[in-house]
Design an enzyme around this catalytic site. Structure first.
Site, short mmCIF file in Angstrom:
data_model
loop_
_atom_site.label_atom_id
_atom_site.label_comp_id
_atom_site.label_asym_id
_atom_site.label_seq_id
_atom_site.Cartn_x
_atom_site.Cartn_y
_atom_site.Cartn_z
N GLU A 27 -9.82 5.91 2.73
CA GLU A 27 -10.19 5.07 3.97
C GLU A 27 -10.01 5.89 4.97
O GLU A 27 -9.18 6.61 5.20
CB GLU A 27 -9.48 3.83 3.86
CG GLU A 27 -9.37 3.05 5.17
CD GLU A 27 -8.57 1.71 5.21
OE1 GLU A 27 -8.72 1.22 6.28
OE2 GLU A 27 -7.73 1.80 4.66
N GLU A 72 1.05 -1.01 0.09
CA GLU A 72 -0.18 -0.08 0.08
C GLU A 72 0.86 1.28 0.01
O GLU A 72 1.79 1.34 0.67
CB GLU A 72 -0.90 0.08 1.20
CG GLU A 72 -1.64 -1.20 1.46
CD GLU A 72 -2.48 -1.50 2.74
OE1 GLU A 72 -2.45 -0.31 3.46
OE2 GLU A 72 -2.71 -2.62 3.08
#
Length: 426
Positions: free
Chosen positions: A341, A230
């Site tokens: 997120e 990520e």
């Protein structure tokens, strides 16, 4: 004395004052409490010695961060048992074919987005890390003391196992109050991903929440073998002690249970760049109805050695995750995700007002809503391709939403985000 030196002197004085106050309180404690506190302090300092490697040179950033220039061979990566005899791959593999070098500005029908000339705040100090070193943000005692446990600092909280549903996405995204607004592809073999990510500074309601925008490269399942790489930007008061927007990476090879961490807060990622510091503040950031700034992130797999590489911006190859760290990703990814997120801890028994992206809904468009543009994936022949069958997902569009599209300038793109708590998101 220049501004940087004065700031450094002030920081040292302030730390001395805090230490004096601590010692006064310490000697007033009962013996049992003193022992417990002393043990915690000893563990904290031992952990700091493991994280903060000896520096050839240190640079004080305008935000108070200290950037240590550490010799390549002394960086944290080589504390990993699988990398004890690892030979640093100084020459990155060929960049994927079809990489479009973006101009300084990108023109969109409703406005202009600017690439960052000096993408991190410490670059505004007249100092650079020398060749043969890598810049590493120094971890402090106060960083570690914010963590529930010192050993957990820099790691995501363990996520409980949920039986997987039809795509991986449903089991991977609905846990521990994490909420998302993303685009994703699945059902093929992916050897990397790329995006241009609009940079903002979302507000965070409570310190144990965060807001981030990133891309995920995934393989495996949440039964314990999920592999994830990520990268993007985040605002995380718990991790960094402030509300600055910072560049970050994360990796795991066991569904966030024991392996992996943010940035260089554990061993694993091998950095080769002397220009970019993981965890450092990104500057400038976008403003509502004003100039828009973005960053380029590319993650791709070396077809020969199998390592997963990352480049940042137009010309900076940052480093790589060695193939030895992974199981499922040792072959290829089976899903790629792009998007935002947040953590919703439900303060006051309602939805958090922590913002995602710009804090505005995608319907507001350029200059107001946050965007990802130029979405691409890397195929087995090391070619950048359009993502094809792009899907979108959000848990609650009244809180955070996503709207995708396509045009000749941005290719595949989407706007995303939202304010969190509002009349549509109680």
């Amino acid at each position: 004395m220049d501004t940087s030196s004065r700031r450094h002197t002030f920081c040292r004085l302030w730390r001395h004052i805090l230490l004096s106050l601590f010692l006064l309180n310490f000697h007033a404690m009962p013996v049992s409490s003193r022992f417990s506190t002393s043990m915690k302090l000893a563990r904290t300092r031992a952990h700091l010695r493991r994280l903060n490697k000896p520096a050839v040179q240190s640079i004080v950033s305008p935000d108070g961060d200290i950037i240590d220039c550490v010799l390549l061979s002394h960086q944290p990566a080589f504390d990993h048992p699988k990398l004890k005899d690892h030979r640093i791959q100084m020459e990155p593999p060929a960049l994927p074919e079809g990489l479009k070098r973006k101009a300084t500005t990108i023109v969109e029908e409703e406005g202009i987005g600017f690439s960052l000339f000096k993408p991190q705040l410490w670059h505004y100090v007249e100092a650079k890390c020398p060749s043969g070193t890598v810049p590493i943000r120094r971890t402090t005692e106060s960083d570690l003391l914010r963590a529930e446990k010192i050993s957990h600092y820099g790691k995501k909280k363990h996520r409980p196992f949920y039986p997987p549903q039809t795509p991986l996405i449903h089991s991977s995204l609905n846990e521990n109050g994490h909420q998302h607004a993303i685009s994703y592809v699945e059902g093929d073999r992916y050897y990397g991903a790329k995006a241009v990510i609009n940079v903002w500074s979302p507000s965070i309601e409570v310190p144990n929440e965060f807001s981030l925008s990133q891309l995920w490269v995934l393989a495996g399942s949440f039964e314990g073998d999920l592999n994830s790489i990520e990268a993007g930007w985040q605002v995380s008061p718990d991790l960094y002690g402030d509300n600055n927007t910072r560049l970050f990476t994360y990796w795991t090879s066991d569904a966030y249970q024991a392996t992996g961490c943010y940035n260089l807060l554990c061993s694993g990622f091998v950095q080769i760049s002397d220009q970019i510091a993981l965890g450092a503040t990104i500057s400038p950031v976008s403003n509502y109805d004003d100039k828009q700034f973005d960053i380029d992130i590319l993650i791709w797999k070396d077809p020969r050695a199998g390592n997963w590489w990352m480049s940042f911006g137009q010309n900076c190859v940052l480093g790589y995750w060695p193939a030895a760290l992974f199981s499922s990703l040792a072959d290829a990814a089976t899903m790629v995700e792009w998007g935002g997120e947040v953590v919703n801890s439900e303060p006051g028994n309602r939805h958090t007002s922590t913002q995602m992206g710009s804090g505005h809904f995608p319907s507001e468009g350029f200059g107001r809503a946050s965007y990802f543009s130029n979405l691409q994936i890397v195929d087995a022949n090391n070619n950048l391709q359009s993502p094809g069958n792009l899907n979108t997902y959000s848990e609650n569009s009244g809180c955070y939403d996503v709207e995708d599209g396509y045009n000749s300038e941005w290719g595949y793109y989407f706007y995303y985000g939202g304010p969190g708590y509002n009349e549509r998101c109680p």
